[in-house]
Scaffold this motif. Structure first.
Motif, PDB file in Angstrom:
ATOM      1  N   ARG A 155      15.021  11.121 -79.509  1.00 47.94           N
ATOM      2  CA  ARG A 155      13.932  12.082 -79.387  1.00 47.94           C
ATOM      3  C   ARG A 155      14.342  13.121 -78.350  1.00 47.94           C
ATOM      4  NH1 ARG A 155      12.590   7.264 -78.977  1.00 47.94           N
ATOM      5  NH2 ARG A 155      12.089   7.240 -76.785  1.00 47.94           N
ATOM      6  N   PHE A 156      14.072  14.399 -78.652  1.00 50.03           N
ATOM      7  CA  PHE A 156      14.418  15.490 -77.745  1.00 50.03           C
ATOM      8  C   PHE A 156      13.426  16.602 -78.022  1.00 50.03           C
ATOM      9  CE2 PHE A 156      17.746  18.969 -76.753  1.00 50.03           C
ATOM     10  CZ  PHE A 156      17.478  18.942 -75.398  1.00 50.03           C
ATOM     11  N   SER A 157      12.513  16.856 -77.067  1.00 54.79           N
ATOM     12  CA  SER A 157      11.483  17.857 -77.307  1.00 54.79           C
ATOM     13  C   SER A 157      11.244  18.686 -76.048  1.00 54.79           C
ATOM     14  CB  SER A 157      10.180  17.191 -77.767  1.00 54.79           C
ATOM     15  OG  SER A 157       9.657  16.359 -76.749  1.00 54.79           O
ATOM     16  N   TYR A 158      10.612  19.832 -76.257  1.00 52.26           N
ATOM     17  CA  TYR A 158      10.317  20.756 -75.168  1.00 52.26           C
ATOM     18  C   TYR A 158       8.905  21.282 -75.331  1.00 52.26           C
ATOM     19  CZ  TYR A 158      10.128  25.180 -72.609  1.00 52.26           C
ATOM     20  OH  TYR A 158       9.759  26.206 -71.779  1.00 52.26           O
ATOM     21  N   ARG A 159       8.277  21.534 -74.189  1.00 54.06           N
ATOM     22  CA  ARG A 159       7.023  22.279 -74.191  1.00 54.06           C
ATOM     23  C   ARG A 159       6.889  23.001 -72.865  1.00 54.06           C
ATOM     24  NH1 ARG A 159       1.574  19.301 -72.922  1.00 54.06           N
ATOM     25  NH2 ARG A 159       2.231  18.051 -71.160  1.00 54.06           N
ATOM     26  N   ARG A 160       6.157  24.088 -72.896  1.00 50.99           N
ATOM     27  CA  ARG A 160       5.885  24.872 -71.691  1.00 50.99           C
ATOM     28  C   ARG A 160       4.405  24.755 -71.431  1.00 50.99           C
ATOM     29  NH1 ARG A 160       8.704  27.562 -67.474  1.00 50.99           N
ATOM     30  NH2 ARG A 160       7.366  29.205 -66.706  1.00 50.99           N
ATOM     31  N   GLU A 161       4.065  24.308 -70.240  1.00 49.55           N
ATOM     32  CA  GLU A 161       2.660  24.204 -69.854  1.00 49.55           C
ATOM     33  C   GLU A 161       2.476  24.984 -68.562  1.00 49.55           C
ATOM     34  OE1 GLU A 161      -0.909  21.038 -69.405  1.00 49.55           O
ATOM     35  OE2 GLU A 161       0.655  20.844 -70.897  1.00 49.55           O
ATOM     36  N   GLY A 162       1.778  26.107 -68.642  1.00 50.52           N
ATOM     37  CA  GLY A 162       1.627  26.968 -67.477  1.00 50.52           C
ATOM     38  C   GLY A 162       2.992  27.482 -67.043  1.00 50.52           C
ATOM     39  N   ASP A 163       3.362  27.201 -65.784  1.00 49.48           N
ATOM     40  CA  ASP A 163       4.662  27.645 -65.288  1.00 49.48           C
ATOM     41  C   ASP A 163       5.687  26.507 -65.258  1.00 49.48           C
ATOM     42  OD1 ASP A 163       3.662  26.139 -63.195  1.00 49.48           O
ATOM     43  OD2 ASP A 163       4.152  27.598 -61.641  1.00 49.48           O
ATOM     44  N   CYS A 164       5.460  25.494 -66.076  1.00 51.56           N
ATOM     45  CA  CYS A 164       6.298  24.294 -66.051  1.00 51.56           C
ATOM     46  C   CYS A 164       7.004  24.052 -67.386  1.00 51.56           C
ATOM     47  CB  CYS A 164       5.427  23.083 -65.702  1.00 51.56           C
ATOM     48  SG  CYS A 164       6.320  21.540 -65.543  1.00 51.56           S
ATOM     49  N   ASN A 165       8.330  23.907 -67.308  1.00 53.17           N
ATOM     50  CA  ASN A 165       9.115  23.443 -68.464  1.00 53.17           C
ATOM     51  C   ASN A 165       9.042  21.930 -68.484  1.00 53.17           C
ATOM     52  OD1 ASN A 165      10.451  25.958 -69.357  1.00 53.17           O
ATOM     53  ND2 ASN A 165      11.400  25.882 -67.334  1.00 53.17           N
ATOM     54  N   GLU A 166       8.891  21.361 -69.644  1.00 48.66           N
ATOM     55  CA  GLU A 166       8.882  19.902 -69.777  1.00 48.66           C
ATOM     56  C   GLU A 166       9.783  19.515 -70.948  1.00 48.66           C
ATOM     57  OE1 GLU A 166       5.201  17.390 -69.333  1.00 48.66           O
ATOM     58  OE2 GLU A 166       5.622  17.042 -71.459  1.00 48.66           O
ATOM     59  N   VAL A 167      10.837  18.787 -70.621  1.00 47.49           N
ATOM     60  CA  VAL A 167      11.767  18.291 -71.628  1.00 47.49           C
ATOM     61  C   VAL A 167      11.621  16.781 -71.686  1.00 47.49           C
ATOM     62  CG1 VAL A 167      14.195  18.019 -72.268  1.00 47.49           C
ATOM     63  CG2 VAL A 167      13.386  20.191 -71.324  1.00 47.49           C
ATOM     64  N   THR A 168      11.420  16.257 -72.880  1.00 45.03           N
ATOM     65  CA  THR A 168      11.303  14.814 -73.082  1.00 45.03           C
ATOM     66  C   THR A 168      12.459  14.367 -73.963  1.00 45.03           C
ATOM     67  OG1 THR A 168       8.898  14.934 -72.941  1.00 45.03           O
ATOM     68  CG2 THR A 168       9.830  12.959 -73.961  1.00 45.03           C
ATOM     69  N   LEU A 169      13.088  13.286 -73.548  1.00 43.96           N
ATOM     70  CA  LEU A 169      14.139  12.713 -74.375  1.00 43.96           C
ATOM     71  C   LEU A 169      13.996  11.214 -74.365  1.00 43.96           C
ATOM     72  CD1 LEU A 169      16.896  11.746 -72.402  1.00 43.96           C
ATOM     73  CD2 LEU A 169      16.541  14.142 -71.922  1.00 43.96           C
ATOM     74  N   GLY A 170      14.445  10.612 -75.426  1.00 39.31           N
ATOM     75  CA  GLY A 170      14.347   9.169 -75.546  1.00 39.31           C
ATOM     76  C   GLY A 170      15.549   8.602 -76.250  1.00 39.31           C
ATOM     77  N   TYR A 171      15.786   7.357 -75.957  1.00 42.82           N
ATOM     78  CA  TYR A 171      16.927   6.657 -76.534  1.00 42.82           C
ATOM     79  C   TYR A 171      16.535   5.201 -76.704  1.00 42.82           C
ATOM     80  CZ  TYR A 171      21.344   4.256 -76.885  1.00 42.82           C
ATOM     81  OH  TYR A 171      22.352   3.450 -77.306  1.00 42.82           O
ATOM     82  N   SER A 172      16.873   4.648 -77.842  1.00 43.97           N
ATOM     83  CA  SER A 172      16.660   3.232 -78.086  1.00 43.97           C
ATOM     84  C   SER A 172      17.943   2.647 -78.642  1.00 43.97           C
ATOM     85  CB  SER A 172      15.531   3.023 -79.093  1.00 43.97           C
ATOM     86  OG  SER A 172      15.453   1.665 -79.459  1.00 43.97           O
ATOM     87  N   SER A 173      18.372   1.549 -78.063  1.00 49.55           N
ATOM     88  CA  SER A 173      19.592   0.919 -78.585  1.00 49.55           C
ATOM     89  C   SER A 173      19.283   0.037 -79.776  1.00 49.55           C
ATOM     90  CB  SER A 173      20.292   0.121 -77.493  1.00 49.55           C
ATOM     91  OG  SER A 173      19.480  -0.948 -77.069  1.00 49.55           O
ATOM     92  N   VAL A 174      18.018  -0.193 -80.064  1.00 44.72           N
ATOM     93  CA  VAL A 174      17.639  -0.985 -81.228  1.00 44.72           C
ATOM     94  C   VAL A 174      17.676  -0.084 -82.452  1.00 44.72           C
ATOM     95  CG1 VAL A 174      15.791  -2.301 -82.323  1.00 44.72           C
ATOM     96  CG2 VAL A 174      16.181  -2.513 -79.874  1.00 44.72           C
ATOM     97  N   GLY A 175      18.566  -0.391 -83.368  1.00 47.81           N
ATOM     98  CA  GLY A 175      18.660   0.384 -84.587  1.00 47.81           C
ATOM     99  C   GLY A 175      19.266   1.758 -84.407  1.00 47.81           C
ATOM    100  N   ASN A 176      19.841   2.064 -83.238  1.00 51.03           N
ATOM    101  CA  ASN A 176      20.434   3.367 -83.018  1.00 51.03           C
ATOM    102  C   ASN A 176      21.795   3.420 -83.688  1.00 51.03           C
ATOM    103  OD1 ASN A 176      21.913   5.585 -81.845  1.00 51.03           O
ATOM    104  ND2 ASN A 176      20.275   5.713 -80.328  1.00 51.03           N
ATOM    105  N   THR A 177      21.972   4.402 -84.535  1.00 48.54           N
ATOM    106  CA  THR A 177      23.249   4.544 -85.236  1.00 48.54           C
ATOM    107  C   THR A 177      24.142   5.571 -84.578  1.00 48.54           C
ATOM    108  OG1 THR A 177      22.291   6.193 -86.713  1.00 48.54           O
ATOM    109  CG2 THR A 177      22.221   3.886 -87.441  1.00 48.54           C
ATOM    110  N   ARG A 178      23.726   6.139 -83.473  1.00 51.09           N
ATOM    111  CA  ARG A 178      24.500   7.193 -82.808  1.00 51.09           C
ATOM    112  C   ARG A 178      25.358   6.648 -81.677  1.00 51.09           C
ATOM    113  NH1 ARG A 178      19.740  11.645 -82.289  1.00 51.09           N
ATOM    114  NH2 ARG A 178      19.230  11.682 -84.453  1.00 51.09           N
ATOM    115  N   ARG A 179      25.893   5.516 -81.801  1.00 55.20           N
ATOM    116  CA  ARG A 179      26.680   4.919 -80.723  1.00 55.20           C
ATOM    117  C   ARG A 179      28.056   5.440 -80.656  1.00 55.20           C
ATOM    118  NH1 ARG A 179      23.854  -0.300 -81.995  1.00 55.20           N
ATOM    119  NH2 ARG A 179      22.096  -0.047 -80.685  1.00 55.20           N
TER     120      ARG A 179
END
Length: 145
Positions: A121-145
């Protein structure tokens, strides 16, 4: 462990403080008894994004940054990075052309491409004067190893 475990750090937005941040992240992961190596990929992604904030959002001069990391059992990590730099959506950057010779490529963009490839997961949002980046990683079922 059945409940989520969180870490929150307020940083000054400089590259110089990153080694201490990553020591704290490693200590938190060890104290929380996270599965060995789970934080490795998340750490690589955080290193890239926090370096970008320090160098580009704050021009190497620093500024407020907060990082929240949450472990969700059994094998998932999520991080949220907030900064008060100019609005910038890293998720909207075009993918670099990896077929072009290195000397012909534009500078930049490879780090975010790297994050995109590792994150579930990799997402962005701007709230007011704040950048917010969210990222996630799961090793369960992750095929991007």
């Amino acid at each position: 462990m059945k409940n989520p475990v969180s870490l929150r750090c307020d940083l000054h937005g400089t590259v110089q403080e990153l080694p201490a941040f990553f020591e704290r992240l490693d200590g938190w992961a060890e104290a929380a008894d996270l599965p060995p190596g789970l934080t490795t990929k998340l750490g690589l992604m955080l290193d890239e994004l926090l370096t970008n904030v320090a160098m580009h959002a704050y021009g190497g001069q620093g500024g407020p940054v907060s990082v929240e990391v949450e472990f969700v059992p059994p094998q998932a990590l999520q991080a949220v990075i907030r900064d008060r730099g100019p609005a910038f959506d890293p998720t909207g950057l075009p993918a670099p052309d990896l077929d072009i010779a290195l000397e012909e490529r534009d500078i930049g963009g490879l780090g975010v491409h790297f994050v995109r490839r590792l994150a579930d997961r990799f997402s962005y949002r701007r709230e007011g004067d704040c950048n917010e980046v969210t990222l996630g990683y799961s090793s369960v079922g992750n095929t991007r190893r």
